[in-house]
Design a protein around this motif. Structure first.
Motif, short mmCIF file in Angstrom:
data_model
loop_
_atom_site.label_atom_id
_atom_site.label_comp_id
_atom_site.label_asym_id
_atom_site.label_seq_id
_atom_site.Cartn_x
_atom_site.Cartn_y
_atom_site.Cartn_z
N HIS A 102 0.87 -1.32 0.02
CA HIS A 102 -0.01 -0.01 -0.04
C HIS A 102 0.87 1.23 -0.02
O HIS A 102 2.14 1.10 -0.14
CB HIS A 102 -0.95 -0.22 0.90
CG HIS A 102 -0.42 -0.03 2.56
ND1 HIS A 102 0.66 -1.11 3.09
CD2 HIS A 102 -0.48 0.82 3.54
CE1 HIS A 102 0.94 -0.51 4.25
NE2 HIS A 102 0.25 0.59 4.75
N HIS A 104 1.34 3.66 2.22
CA HIS A 104 1.99 4.47 3.38
C HIS A 104 3.59 4.58 3.42
O HIS A 104 4.34 3.51 3.08
CB HIS A 104 1.57 3.56 4.57
CG HIS A 104 0.28 4.08 5.09
ND1 HIS A 104 -0.74 3.34 5.93
CD2 HIS A 104 -0.55 5.04 4.91
CE1 HIS A 104 -1.72 3.83 5.93
NE2 HIS A 104 -1.69 5.18 5.55
N ASP A 106 5.96 4.44 5.63
CA ASP A 106 6.85 3.36 6.16
C ASP A 106 6.86 2.06 5.45
O ASP A 106 7.75 1.21 5.86
CB ASP A 106 6.23 3.08 7.77
CG ASP A 106 4.77 2.56 7.69
OD1 ASP A 106 4.14 3.12 6.77
OD2 ASP A 106 4.34 1.82 8.43
N HIS A 107 6.24 1.84 4.46
CA HIS A 107 6.41 0.58 3.24
C HIS A 107 6.80 0.86 2.03
O HIS A 107 7.12 0.17 1.30
CB HIS A 107 5.00 0.13 3.30
CG HIS A 107 4.21 -0.29 4.64
ND1 HIS A 107 4.21 -1.66 4.99
CD2 HIS A 107 3.60 0.37 5.36
CE1 HIS A 107 3.88 -1.79 6.20
NE2 HIS A 107 3.22 -0.57 6.45
N HIS A 217 -7.48 -0.96 4.75
CA HIS A 217 -6.49 -0.02 5.67
C HIS A 217 -6.20 1.29 4.98
O HIS A 217 -5.93 2.20 5.43
CB HIS A 217 -5.16 -0.90 6.12
CG HIS A 217 -3.93 0.02 6.49
ND1 HIS A 217 -3.88 0.37 7.71
CD2 HIS A 217 -2.78 0.39 5.94
CE1 HIS A 217 -2.96 1.16 7.91
NE2 HIS A 217 -1.95 1.02 6.72
N ASP A 236 -0.62 -3.88 5.83
CA ASP A 236 -1.31 -3.48 7.10
C ASP A 236 -2.78 -3.84 7.22
O ASP A 236 -3.64 -3.49 8.32
CB ASP A 236 -1.08 -1.97 7.32
CG ASP A 236 0.48 -1.66 7.64
OD1 ASP A 236 1.11 -2.72 7.65
OD2 ASP A 236 0.87 -0.52 7.79
ZN LIG Z 1 0.10 1.09 6.57
#
Ligand SMILES: [Zn+2]
Length: 346
Positions: A102, A104, A106-107, A217, A236
């Motif tokens: 996805h 985000h 942090d990914h 998410h 997530d």
């Molecule tokens: Zn996430």
């Protein structure tokens, strides 16, 4: 190369079999300077950050005959480079393909570390990473959180009572300062190829399915499924418990997880936390989102504001399965549900 390879098969096997009882595969653990790599099937490694670089999220490494596919790139290019160094411990094959679970930060903010490779993600991931990702509220609130951590550690350091405490705090401070400095290198990098519902990669003796079961998410979560190995990396959309809901679609999430349940799964690898094999956890979490939706809808229909509804929501029927022991729900999640129902967010 300063990375150390230490294979601890026998010593850890007992513990691992306890964690993953249904796995016939003898799991090997490879500890590098920055990662714990769990070989969850032959040539498939679940990468969890352990070292003195902040990685925040998990990644998956999938070896094929001639190359390597990875899922997710960690939180900064520096963390992405550490992942690449760890991959080099287990294989010299080139990393050719990156899948985004996805959008985000942090990914996906570690992506530049992998150079000019194929990046596959959902259409929504592409949209998010090409429309002002730097000002996304989830990313911005993470930056504030990291700054707050540094400020708190500085205060604690100035009040430290002993040499040991001072040294410990200095180490923590350096760790978070390095992470904040690493933000400067970030270049938000969108997918080079997108999908809406499903894509299957067959190259190099490995079937990799990229599946979208609906919004959860985020608007574009992918489940990365290896049908032969019965392993799914869920990002997530499915953690061991309740996920961050600040960009979520809570009212749709339970249905999405029920789609995930249609797969034949023996091991679930989430975007944060350890892998697990209790498939029933998916139902427990789906039930929570369904009940949260019902409860907030009810409170809203009684005229309560988002803030009041978040304070009053009673989801304690999930205490046994998800440890929800107190009245109340996440305010950010409830505000977002109101925003969606009242048409402020699509
Ligand atoms: Zn996430």
């Amino acid at each position: 190369m300063k990375l150390i390879k230490s294979k601890i098969t026998n010593k850890l096997l007992g513990t691992l079999l306890a964690i993953i009882p249904s796995l016939a595969f003898t799991q090997e653990i490879i500890n590098t300077d920055t990662h714990r790599l769990e070989e969850v099937a032959e040539g498939v490694y679940f990468a969890i950050g352990t070292g003195d670089i902040y990685t925040m999220s998990n990644a998956l490494i999938i070896e094929r005959d001639d190359d390597v596919v990875i899922v997710d790139s960690h939180i900064t290019p520096a963390a992405g480079r550490a992942l690449l160094d760890s991959i080099r411990i287990v294989t010299s094959k080139p990393v050719t393909t990156l899948i985004n679970s996805h959008f985000h930060y942090d990914h996906s903010n570690g992506t530049p570390a992998f150079g000019d490779i194929e990046i596959i993600g959902h259409e929504v991931t592409y949209e998010k990473l090409t429309s002002d990702p730097e000002n996304e509220h989830t990313y911005q609130s993470s930056l504030r959180r990291f700054d707050n951590t540094v400020n708190r550690l500085e205060t604690e350091l100035s009040n430290a009572a002993s040499v040991e405490e001072r040294q410990e705090l200095q180490q923590q401070l350096a760790y978070w300062q390095r992470h904040i400095e690493a933000q400067e290198e970030i270049v938000f990098t969108p997918p080079t190829q997108t999908l809406r519902d499903k894509m299957t990669l067959y190259r190099g003796g490995r079937e990799i399915q990229l599946l979208f079961f609906g919004r959860a998410h985020t608007g574009g979560d992918l489940a990365i499924y290896l049908p032969e190995e019965k392993i799914v990396f869920t990002g997530d959309m499915m953690l061991g418990g309740i996920s961050y809901m600040g960009d979520g679609y809570v009212a749709e999430w339970a249905d999405t997880l029920r789609g995930l349940l249609s797969l034949d799964i023996e091991l679930i690898l989430p975007g944060h936390g350890p892998g697990f094999s209790e498939v029933e956890r998916i139902s427990h979490v789906a039930d929570y989102y369904a009940d949260l939706t019902r409860e907030i809808r009810r409170l809203r229909s009684e005229g309560y504001s988002a803030e009041e509804a978040a304070a009053r929501a009673d989801l304690r029927q999930h205490s046994e399965t998800l440890n929800v022991n107190q009245i109340g729900a996440n305010l950010e999640a409830v505000e977002r549900m109101y925003d969606i129902w009242e048409g402020r967010i699509q």
